[in-house]
Scaffold this motif. Structure first.
Motif, PDB file in Angstrom:
ATOM      1  N   TYR A   8       0.833  -1.215   0.000  1.00 13.74           N
ATOM      2  CA  TYR A   8       0.000   0.000   0.000  1.00 13.74           C
ATOM      3  C   TYR A   8       0.862   1.258   0.000  1.00 13.74           C
ATOM      4  O   TYR A   8       0.567   2.231  -0.706  1.00 13.74           O
ATOM      5  N   ALA A   9       1.940   1.222   0.795  1.00 10.51           N
ATOM      6  CA  ALA A   9       2.837   2.385   0.841  1.00 10.51           C
ATOM      7  C   ALA A   9       3.486   2.632  -0.524  1.00 10.51           C
ATOM      8  O   ALA A   9       3.585   3.776  -0.987  1.00 10.51           O
ATOM      9  N   LYS A  10       3.911   1.556  -1.185  1.00 15.77           N
ATOM     10  CA  LYS A  10       4.519   1.722  -2.502  1.00 15.77           C
ATOM     11  C   LYS A  10       3.515   2.261  -3.513  1.00 15.77           C
ATOM     12  O   LYS A  10       3.841   3.127  -4.330  1.00 15.77           O
ATOM     13  N   GLN A  11       2.294   1.780  -3.461  1.00 17.00           N
ATOM     14  CA  GLN A  11       1.270   2.274  -4.398  1.00 17.00           C
ATOM     15  C   GLN A  11       0.927   3.734  -4.125  1.00 17.00           C
ATOM     16  O   GLN A  11       0.750   4.517  -5.061  1.00 17.00           O
ATOM     17  N   ILE A  12       0.850   4.093  -2.842  1.00 16.96           N
ATOM     18  CA  ILE A  12       0.553   5.499  -2.514  1.00 16.96           C
ATOM     19  C   ILE A  12       1.693   6.404  -2.977  1.00 16.96           C
ATOM     20  O   ILE A  12       1.470   7.486  -3.542  1.00 16.96           O
TER      21      ILE A  12
END
Length: 621
Positions: free
Chosen positions: A44-48
């Motif tokens: 999720y952090a990478k996508q954000i």
């Protein structure tokens, strides 16, 4: 309430083994759950972060720093990036403090459980062995007792039947055998009693000492396992709670950014950015076609008809097409082609001169200065390019309001550079003073070249500041005069259509910017725009023919392939509407319709007094 597995579950060894095995499986499942959750948080952090980077501008645009809604969106993207950092930190904490610890503890608890149940199995095997020994001694005692009883019965029967000497001897032998069997039974009884006592002791020790101790250890192990799971859950929640304040702060910043959007301010900013400063056009005069007079077209009345046609066909500048305006303002950007090496048969004897070389653009000159200068001079060249090296230094190509803002921004930047240079000079002076007081720290003479360089830079910046301040004052004065002049023209008793034209005619060359507020990076167009102050009123006409100032005859054929050029054949007669301004091009017209630029070296020009004679002679021919 305190319970003891050793006393309560003394006979549930197999069930305890199954329960503890299931507990370790649950521990492994929970470790896997936390690991997968950490992977989800990291993904999720990478996508954000990828989303924030995708919509974040690659380079800062000046427009995005003006409007509050752009600033709010940029703040949201920055906070999203900060949220991704917090999510990554959460994933790292889960992997480090929960998953790794649970994995290590799982291996430890497996080894401990194996040890405890091995001790339990040994104790179980010992009590089973003691029981088997007791059973064996018991069966042996039973067997010996039965044998002794049987031999005793045989001996008694023989004694009753004792009649002869042979029978007496048999009775004695049977009596001895019975006695031996009785002694064997007695020994078996003793051995049985001993085994029984030993088994009772072992059984008491097994169920009251060994089993409680082993089961208590297993119970403690199970409690520690449950407590470790509880601690892992607490650590997971604590890791998430640790990032919540930062997440909440990011959300607060997003809310503040959204609340900071000001629609009225943004709409006012649009006015500040695109306001040109020009006055609205005046009224359109009435075209009285009923009063038109028929005139015979002659050479003497040619210029009068052109002037009258210009006055009646004039259009207001807000309706001019931008590309046509630029075409009227500038000659072709390429230098004119050289004439053929040998004159054509129909050409004039005197060969035309080759066109003058095109002037090098200022930005090319600055780039050459950049490549041939030192590091300090390169920095100054780069700063000059940053401050608008692609256009005139005084920003006269911009509309009045935009010019004033551009100059003000440039003055602010120069003031900042002057402040930095002064701080650097003060630091060098202080360093020189320290070196003079403490020679062992350094040589003060080595700082003189640097001080001299800073001094020259300060002088250059101050000179540039004064020059830009003068331009700003000139722009402000022109703007004020334009506003006051507009009011004065409205009060005069003139025709509505001519008021705006007079206002344009009386403007100074420095204030004649493009009325549509367009910005062009073409230096040639800007330089020629300044030089053509006398024809300024014609720059705001759409396809408006200019009066002829002479005629010309083509010496060579020319194919006009660029925009704004006019093709011609050898020996063709054309009207000259604009002289060569030094760029090698002359503006001509054909049949009162087609108009464009031709190379000056390809034609022979007849201006003013010679024009009439040339036309008459050509008509006679």
């Amino acid at each position: 309430m305190s319970v003891n597995w050793g006393t309560e579950l003394w006979d549930q060894f197999d069930n305890l083994e199954k329960h503890t095995s299931w507990g370790i499986d649950f521990l492994e499942r929970y470790s896997k759950f936390v690991k997968e959750r950490a992977d989800i948080e990291l993904s999720y952090a990478k996508q954000i972060r990828s989303l924030s980077k995708k919509y974040h501008p690659k380079r800062s645009r000046e427009d995005e720093s003006r409007y509050t809604w752009c600033l709010a969106f940029s703040a949201t993207l920055r906070q999203l990036n900060e949220l991704s950092v917090q999510k990554e930190e959460l994933a790292e904490n889960l992997n480090t403090h929960v998953v790794c610890e649970l994995t290590r503890y799982t291996q430890e608890v497996k080894a401990e459980r194996k040890t405890h149940f091995q001790d339990g199995r040994r104790a179980q095997q010992h009590i089973e062995s003691s029981w088997k020994q007791l059973e064996s001694s018991k069966r042996r005692f039973e067997r010996d007792c039965k044998e002794a009883e049987r031999t005793q019965q045989v001996s008694d029967r023989i004694d009753l039947d004792n009649k002869t000497d042979g029978e007496k001897r048999c009775s004695l032998k049977a009596r001895q055998t019975a006695q031996q069997k009785k002694q064997a039974a007695e020994e078996s009884r003793k051995d049985y009693v001993t085994c029984l006592n030993q088994f009772n002791q072992d059984q008491h020790q097994h169920y009251h000492t060994l089993v409680p101790v082993i089961y208590q250890r297993i119970q403690d192990m199970e409690e520690r396992r449950i407590e470790r799971i509880c601690e892992a859950m607490r650590s997971s929640a604590e890791a998430e709670r640790k990032v919540l304040p930062v997440v909440s702060r990011c959300l607060d910043v997003m809310m503040d950014a959204a609340e900071g959007v000001q629609p009225r301010r943004d709409t006012q900013q649009v006015v500040e950015v695109y306001k040109s400063g020009f006055d609205p056009p005046g009224d359109v005069e009435f075209d009285d076609y009923s009063a038109s007079m028929r005139r015979s077209i002659s050479e003497s009345s040619y210029l009068d008809n052109r002037m009258e046609g210009r006055r009646h066909s004039r259009k207001l500048w807000p309706f001019i097409r931008k590309n046509k305006l630029l075409t009227l303002l500038s000659s072709p950007r390429q230098p004119p082609p050289p004439p053929p090496t040998s004159p054509s048969p129909g050409g004039v004897a005197n060969s035309p001169q080759s066109p003058p070389p095109a002037c090098r653009e200022p930005i090319t000159q600055r780039l050459n200065d950049l490549m041939t200068s030192g590091s300090r001079t390169r920095k100054q060249c780069l700063r000059s390019l940053k401050r608008g090296g692609s256009g005139p230094a005084d920003c006269s190509h911009l509309p009045p309001e935009q010019r004033r803002k551009k100059l003000q921004t440039r003055i602010n930047n120069i003031n900042q550079e002057i402040q930095r240079e002064r701080e650097q000079r003060d630091a060098l002076l202080k360093m020189r003073e320290v070196y003079e007081q403490n020679p062992q720290m350094g040589d003060s003479v080595s700082l003189e070249p640097r001080l001299e360089e800073v001094k020259q830079s300060l002088q250059r910046l101050e000179e540039e500041l004064r020059r830009n301040q003068d331009w700003l004052s000139e722009a402000s004065d022109l703007n004020s005069r334009r506003q006051s002049g507009g009011c004065g023209l409205n009060s005069e008793e003139t025709t509505p259509g001519s008021s705006s034209l007079k206002q344009l005619e009386h403007r100074s060359p420095a204030s004649r910017e493009s009325p549509d507020g367009s910005y062009t990076e073409d230096n040639s167009a800007e330089l020629q725009f300044k030089s053509r102050s006398s024809e300024f009123e014609d720059d705001f006409e759409d396809e408006e023919p200019l009066p002829s100032i002479g005629t010309c005859k083509s010496l060579y054929p020319f194919q006009g392939q660029n925009e704004g050029t006019l093709s011609m054949v050898e020996g063709e007669l054309l009207s000259v509407v604009e002289e060569d301004k030094g760029d090698g091009w002359t503006r001509v017209r054909r049949n009162l319709e087609e108009e464009g630029y031709v190379p000056t070296s390809y034609i022979k020009v007849f201006l003013d007094s010679s024009a009439k004679g040339f036309v008459q002679s050509s008509r006679l021919v």
